[in-house]
Write a protein that holds these residues in place. Structure first.
Motif, PDB file in Angstrom:
ATOM      1  N   GLU A 600      78.209  42.522  27.504  1.00 17.39           N
ATOM      2  CA  GLU A 600      79.460  41.797  27.271  1.00 17.39           C
ATOM      3  C   GLU A 600      80.642  42.508  27.912  1.00 17.39           C
ATOM      4  OE1 GLU A 600      80.337  40.476  23.438  1.00 17.39           O
ATOM      5  OE2 GLU A 600      78.433  39.428  23.157  1.00 17.39           O
ATOM      6  N   ALA A 601      80.607  43.854  27.891  1.00 16.89           N
ATOM      7  CA  ALA A 601      81.685  44.595  28.564  1.00 16.89           C
ATOM      8  C   ALA A 601      81.650  44.340  30.066  1.00 16.89           C
ATOM      9  CB  ALA A 601      81.532  46.090  28.263  1.00 16.89           C
ATOM     10  N   ALA A 602      80.449  44.256  30.630  1.00 18.52           N
ATOM     11  CA  ALA A 602      80.325  43.944  32.065  1.00 18.52           C
ATOM     12  C   ALA A 602      80.845  42.548  32.359  1.00 18.52           C
ATOM     13  CB  ALA A 602      78.873  44.092  32.497  1.00 18.52           C
ATOM     14  N   ALA A 603      80.571  41.619  31.433  1.00 19.85           N
ATOM     15  CA  ALA A 603      81.069  40.250  31.628  1.00 19.85           C
ATOM     16  C   ALA A 603      82.581  40.212  31.584  1.00 19.85           C
ATOM     17  CB  ALA A 603      80.473  39.334  30.560  1.00 19.85           C
ATOM     18  N   LEU A 604      83.163  41.018  30.717  1.00 21.54           N
ATOM     19  CA  LEU A 604      84.620  41.091  30.660  1.00 21.54           C
ATOM     20  C   LEU A 604      85.196  41.628  31.965  1.00 21.54           C
ATOM     21  CD1 LEU A 604      85.227  42.423  27.016  1.00 21.54           C
ATOM     22  CD2 LEU A 604      85.757  40.147  27.913  1.00 21.54           C
ATOM     23  N   ARG A 605      84.530  42.612  32.527  1.00 28.49           N
ATOM     24  CA  ARG A 605      85.009  43.169  33.793  1.00 28.49           C
ATOM     25  C   ARG A 605      84.954  42.128  34.908  1.00 28.49           C
ATOM     26  NH1 ARG A 605      81.732  47.510  32.265  1.00 28.49           N
ATOM     27  NH2 ARG A 605      80.165  46.872  33.819  1.00 28.49           N
ATOM     28  N   GLY A 633      84.046  48.792  27.582  1.00 24.60           N
ATOM     29  CA  GLY A 633      82.903  49.408  28.245  1.00 24.60           C
ATOM     30  C   GLY A 633      82.668  50.831  27.778  1.00 24.60           C
ATOM     31  N   GLU A 634      83.769  51.601  27.632  1.00 27.99           N
ATOM     32  CA  GLU A 634      83.623  52.991  27.164  1.00 27.99           C
ATOM     33  C   GLU A 634      83.089  53.026  25.740  1.00 27.99           C
ATOM     34  OE1 GLU A 634      86.374  57.003  26.515  1.00 27.99           O
ATOM     35  OE2 GLU A 634      87.094  55.346  27.768  1.00 27.99           O
ATOM     36  N   SER A 635      83.613  52.125  24.895  1.00 25.16           N
ATOM     37  CA  SER A 635      83.116  52.060  23.522  1.00 25.16           C
ATOM     38  C   SER A 635      81.634  51.689  23.487  1.00 25.16           C
ATOM     39  CB  SER A 635      83.932  51.041  22.734  1.00 25.16           C
ATOM     40  OG  SER A 635      83.402  50.881  21.440  1.00 25.16           O
ATOM     41  N   SER A 636      81.252  50.734  24.325  1.00 24.00           N
ATOM     42  CA  SER A 636      79.844  50.329  24.379  1.00 24.00           C
ATOM     43  C   SER A 636      78.971  51.477  24.880  1.00 24.00           C
ATOM     44  CB  SER A 636      79.689  49.114  25.289  1.00 24.00           C
ATOM     45  OG  SER A 636      80.462  48.030  24.817  1.00 24.00           O
ATOM     46  N   PHE A 637      79.494  52.223  25.869  1.00 22.45           N
ATOM     47  CA  PHE A 637      78.745  53.371  26.388  1.00 22.45           C
ATOM     48  C   PHE A 637      78.495  54.398  25.277  1.00 22.45           C
ATOM     49  CE2 PHE A 637      78.587  57.642  28.115  1.00 22.45           C
ATOM     50  CZ  PHE A 637      77.663  57.533  29.139  1.00 22.45           C
ATOM     51  N   ARG A 638      79.548  54.699  24.533  1.00 20.52           N
ATOM     52  CA  ARG A 638      79.373  55.679  23.455  1.00 20.52           C
ATOM     53  C   ARG A 638      78.412  55.159  22.385  1.00 20.52           C
ATOM     54  NH1 ARG A 638      83.132  59.715  23.730  1.00 20.52           N
ATOM     55  NH2 ARG A 638      84.918  59.349  25.114  1.00 20.52           N
ATOM     56  N   LEU A 702      79.835  53.036  34.033  1.00 24.04           N
ATOM     57  CA  LEU A 702      80.604  54.188  34.499  1.00 24.04           C
ATOM     58  C   LEU A 702      81.080  53.983  35.941  1.00 24.04           C
ATOM     59  CD1 LEU A 702      78.522  57.188  33.065  1.00 24.04           C
ATOM     60  CD2 LEU A 702      80.648  56.234  32.181  1.00 24.04           C
ATOM     61  N   MET A 703      80.169  53.538  36.800  1.00 24.67           N
ATOM     62  CA  MET A 703      80.535  53.376  38.205  1.00 24.67           C
ATOM     63  C   MET A 703      81.552  52.240  38.382  1.00 24.67           C
ATOM     64  SD  MET A 703      79.233  55.819  39.703  1.00 24.67           S
ATOM     65  CE  MET A 703      79.902  55.289  41.263  1.00 24.67           C
ATOM     66  N   ALA A 704      81.452  51.196  37.539  1.00 24.52           N
ATOM     67  CA  ALA A 704      82.437  50.117  37.620  1.00 24.52           C
ATOM     68  C   ALA A 704      83.835  50.647  37.304  1.00 24.52           C
ATOM     69  CB  ALA A 704      82.055  48.985  36.679  1.00 24.52           C
ATOM     70  N   GLU A 705      83.923  51.466  36.279  1.00 22.76           N
ATOM     71  CA  GLU A 705      85.223  52.027  35.926  1.00 22.76           C
ATOM     72  C   GLU A 705      85.709  53.018  36.989  1.00 22.76           C
ATOM     73  OE1 GLU A 705      88.712  52.726  33.780  1.00 22.76           O
ATOM     74  OE2 GLU A 705      87.275  51.078  33.886  1.00 22.76           O
ATOM     75  N   VAL A 706      84.757  53.789  37.563  1.00 21.87           N
ATOM     76  CA  VAL A 706      85.125  54.718  38.632  1.00 21.87           C
ATOM     77  C   VAL A 706      85.690  53.940  39.822  1.00 21.87           C
ATOM     78  CG1 VAL A 706      84.192  56.315  40.352  1.00 21.87           C
ATOM     79  CG2 VAL A 706      83.580  56.571  37.935  1.00 21.87           C
ATOM     80  N   GLU A 707      85.020  52.871  40.172  1.00 21.90           N
ATOM     81  CA  GLU A 707      85.499  52.056  41.297  1.00 21.90           C
ATOM     82  C   GLU A 707      86.861  51.433  40.985  1.00 21.90           C
ATOM     83  OE1 GLU A 707      82.433  49.312  42.047  1.00 21.90           O
ATOM     84  OE2 GLU A 707      81.023  50.813  42.851  1.00 21.90           O
TER      85      GLU A 707
END
Length: 872
Positions: A600-605, A633-638, A702-707
């Motif tokens: 869902e975080a990816a869909a938001l992005r 996304g960070e919250s989902s990662f954690r 992570l890479m999406a946020e880095v980009e």
């Protein structure tokens, strides 16, 4: 003990005495011969003639006992040398004070040299008594020779006498041996005769005993025939029988005779049944014996009932002697089975309904109010103790009354288990249906299984107690097992169903708690609301521990109820498989929920990725939404990393449980342990697959946020700063700082959650993706020399960050990046020598060279094609 060596030989005392006398005689004879040669013998004889007249008497008794030559010599010379003893005593006393003189070995003194010279001048002889002594010694020698001859004569006579006596003795012994041999022969003949007479007497005795037995048998047969004729007189008529059959004092004898008659009559009827029925005489005999058999049967039944009535009356009065007498007589009827069964059946605990009701109340309480495993266990302990005490009291009576007490105890214990215990078990253990399971509010299947385990264990204890009291040849353990056979047949299925029911109830409880917590927290927007809700459904190690606790309890019941190792191993494997399925399903679903939040975080992005031709207001709104998507996304990662960590802890708990409790139960069966290990790996593969997919999504997040950070923060002027004379900035770019800060912050969760190989693989993959992402990102910029220095600083910052990954391959790649960044710093003519030592990176370096600001103006393409033709 020490080893001593001496050249001096020891001679026995007797030999010393003989040796000394013989030597003395030889010396005297030698002296006589010497004197005859020197011509001095006459003079000395004349001088000592007065002494020779003195008689010298030697007796042979002087040489008996402890003979001493010194004593003999002293007795001879005492008269001639009265001062001998005095001198000897004086010499012994003053032995230590002799100054100038030395003592010779033979007892004489050796004077000093001056004394010897003065003595030579004296005319008187040194030893004037020598002649007298010589004469004395000669006379003594003659007497000694005479004594020797006397002794030799006596010895000769004794030898002759001994020889004669020895001959007589040998002759007497030979005669005695002959007499003894004859005596032995006589004894042998006597023994043979006695044995023969004994055998004859034994044979006679056997014949007499046989004759007496035959006479007794004949007498008994006559009596039996007479009694048989009485019973054969008329059907149903028992009034004309002998007084034996009506005398109460001779009941035992009457019972024995009646049994013998009935056996004989029944055997005769059996033989007659096989014979040809056409013979009239046989048919008549058969009919006659049938009348006797019927009358005997009636009499035996009447006698048995009479004895049982007497036995019951004595039992009520506790007259053990009368009971024992009746039991002994009744043992002749069907081996006493009727008496044994009658005694057991009349025990109060089998006929009193109140006893059965009291058992139920003791175990289940009033109106079944205390139906719980602990209460039932206490009730059964009390009841079984009471039963054991009752059986122990009955055993004392049985031992005193019945001739075969073990048989009675077998019947009693069997009746206790089959009637009293079984009736109670039927009320406690009601087998539930596997189709319609009992609701969890009423305890579910777990209550039934706990009851089964408690009742089984307590009943086994009862069986052991009854065995110690005594139960004859009864297999009390096998009988106890048979009481639970219907429950044990479907036991594994009930355990599986119970574990499934517990799992479903627990999952419903977890979902209800999560829903309640979600509702209490409230809704915080559509995007964040789901992440909050999903965080409330995180994997819980406590829940997995509860799964293991359920399974451990099931395994303990399985160990109790499975007696054979093979059956135990099969049941344990089945129950452990339930745990694997539950843990695998729970972890997989938990990881999938965590993955859903990543998705869902990816869909938001993706939703807020906009084109380039947009207004500033729209771009600001999109940037804000992107920040929110990044936070999600960070919250989902954690959350996913927490799920991974808890999944690893849960699997470790299951593995530890398998090693400590399950493996030892599977080892007795070949292949069971290996099969369970393989099944455990298979069961966990689903969770491992979900974890792998989730980690891939984590890297994507992570890479999406880095980009996004690189695109938003990296400026064109970062790597192409104007040549305005201002000193170049040696700090990392803002984009680099933001990216490193973001990764450092987020990866703390990964460093904590992942372990060993999983951690290494994840970080290596992330490092590779970061390397490729940075390469692609830098392809969008043009670099001048100052920008190259800034890039080299960024690469150094990235390299120091990825060094915490402990991945040598990633470190090497970023070191290569640092080398390639030099293409932006050196002059165009120095590019040819820049990569002489590292030809493998020329292709990537050429891509970097194309990003130089002076790539076209310096005509670097032509120069590079001439220098590196293979890379063009």
């Amino acid at each position: 003990m020490t080893l001593e060596f001496s050249l001096v030989h020891e001679v026995p005392k007797d030999e010393i005495a003989i040796f000394s006398i013989d030597r003395f005689l030889i010396l005297i004879q030698h002296d006589e011969m010497k004197e005859s040669r020197d011509g001095t013998r006459n003079d000395r004889s004349a001088k000592s003639s007065s002494v020779s007249t003195v008689p010298l008497i030697l007796d042979i008794d002087d040489f008996k006992g402890d003979f001493s030559f010194d004593a003999l010599f002293g007795n001879l010379v005492n008269d001639l040398l009265p001062s001998f003893q005095e001198e000897e005593n004086d010499s012994s006393e003053g032995h230590g004070n002799i100054g100038a003189n030395d003592v010779l070995p033979n007892g004489t003194l050796r004077a000093s040299a001056d004394a010897a010279k003065s003595a030579q001048g004296l005319s008187t002889p040194l030893f004037p008594e020598v002649d007298a002594l010589l004469t004395l010694f000669k006379d003594s020698c003659r007497e000694l020779v005479d004594l020797r001859k006397q002794v030799d004569g006596r010895l000769y006579n004794l030898k002759k006498e001994v020889s004669v006596q020895d001959s007589k003795h040998r002759k007497t012994l030979a005669e005695l041996e002959k007499g003894v041999d004859g005596l032995f022969d006589s004894f042998a003949r006597l023994d043979s005769r006695i044995s023969s007479v004994g055998q004859t007497a034994a044979k006679i005795g056997d014949h007499l005993q046989s004759a007496d037995s035959q006479r007794e048998t004949a007498s008994q047969t006559i009596d039996l025939i007479k009694y048989l004729m009485e019973f054969n007189s008329s059907p149903g008529d028992l009034m004309e029988l002998s007084s034996l059959f009506s005398d109460d004092s001779r009941v035992a004898e009457a019972a024995s005779i009646a049994q013998k008659l009935r056996s004989f009559a029944e055997e005769d009827i059996g033989r007659q049944g096989i014979a040809v029925s056409s013979v009239v005489g046989n048919a008549t005999a058969s009919r006659g014996l049938e009348v006797a058999v019927a009358n005997l049967q009636d009499y035996c039944n009447e006698l048995e009932n009479r004895l049982l009535a007497r036995f019951d009356a004595a039992s009520q009065r506790r007259e053990l002697s009368t009971m024992a007498e009746c039991a002994k007589i009744l043992s002749q009827f069907n081996r006493g089975t009727s008496a044994m069964q009658h005694y057991v059946a009349t025990r109060p605990m089998f006929i009193d309904v109140e006893v059965m009701n009291a058992d139920t109340r003791l175990v289940l309480g009033e109106h079944n109010s205390q139906v719980s495993p602990s209460n039932v266990a206490r009730g059964l302990s009390s009841l079984y103790k009471e039963i054991t005490d009752t059986v122990r009291k009955e055993a004392a009576t049985i031992m005193a009354v019945f001739p075969s007490p073990n048989d009675v105890m077998s019947i009693l214990v069997q009746r206790v288990l089959e009637q009293r215990v079984t009736a109670l078990l039927d009320k406690i253990l009601v087998k539930p249906s596997l189709v319609n399971l009992p609701p969890m509010e009423e305890g579910g299947l777990l209550l039934y299984l706990r009851m089964l385990a408690v009742v089984y264990e307590k009943t086994q204890e009862l069986a052991r107690d009854l065995r110690s009291v005594g139960c004859g040849d009864l297999d009390v353990e096998g009988l106890t097992e048979s009481l639970f056979s219907s429950h044990k047949d479907e036991y594994p299925e009930h355990e599986q169903a119970s574990l499934g029911q517990l799992y479903r109830a627990k999952m419903e409880e977890v979902r209800a708690e999560s829903q309640q917590l979600s509702e209490s927290t409230g809704t915080i927007g559509r995007s964040r609301g789901h992440s909050v809700a999903s965080s409330h459904q995180q994997i819980s190690v406590t829940v997995v521990t509860e799964f293991v606790r359920w399974n451990e309890e099931s395994i303990s019941r399985c160990t109790l109820l499975s007696s054979q190792p093979a059956t135990l191993a099969a049941n344990v494997k089945t129950i452990f498989t339930c745990l694997l399925d539950q843990v695998s399903q729970y972890l997989t679903e938990g990881l999938d929920r965590a993955r859903d939040s990543l998705t869902e975080a990816a869909a938001l992005r993706e939703k807020f990725v906009l084109g380039t031709n947009i207004s500033r207001r729209v771009a600001a709104a999109a940037a804000s939404a992107a920040e929110a998507a990044a936070a999600a996304g960070e919250s989902s990662f954690r959350s996913f990393m927490v799920a991974i960590q808890r999944s690893g802890s849960s699997v470790a708990i299951v593995q530890q449980y398998f090693a400590n409790s399950i493996s030892r139960l599977l080892l007795p069966v070949d292949g069971a342990h290996a099969a369970a290990c393989e099944e455990m790996a298979t069961a966990m593969s689903g969770a491992e697959s979900a974890a792998y997919k989730g980690l891939q999504q984590c890297i994507e997040t992570l890479m999406a946020e880095v980009e996004r950070l690189l695109s938003a923060e990296q400026k064109q002027t970062d790597y192409r700063s104007p040549d305005d004379g201002i000193a170049p900035d040696h700090r990392p770019t803002n984009a680099c700082t933001r990216v490193v800060a973001y990764l450092s912050r987020v990866l703390e969760a990964a460093f904590t959650a992942l372990e060993s190989q999983n951690k290494q693989a994840f970080l290596t993959e992330l490092g590779n993706r970061l390397y490729k992402g940075l390469l692609n990102h830098w392809q969008k910029f043009t670099f001048n020399p100052s920008g190259g220095l800034r890039l080299k600083r960024d690469i150094t910052e990235y390299g120091e960050f990825v060094r915490s990954f402990n991945a040598p391959s990633i470190d090497e790649k970023f070191e290569t990046l640092g080398i390639m960044a030099n293409v932006f710093i050196v002059a165009p003519e120095s590019l040819s020598t820049l990569f002489e030592g590292t030809p493998s990176i020329r292709k990537d370096a050429q891509r970097f060279i194309q990003l130089r600001e002076d790539y076209k103006s310096a005509k670097l393409a032509a120069r590079l094609s001439s220098l590196w033709p293979s890379s063009s």
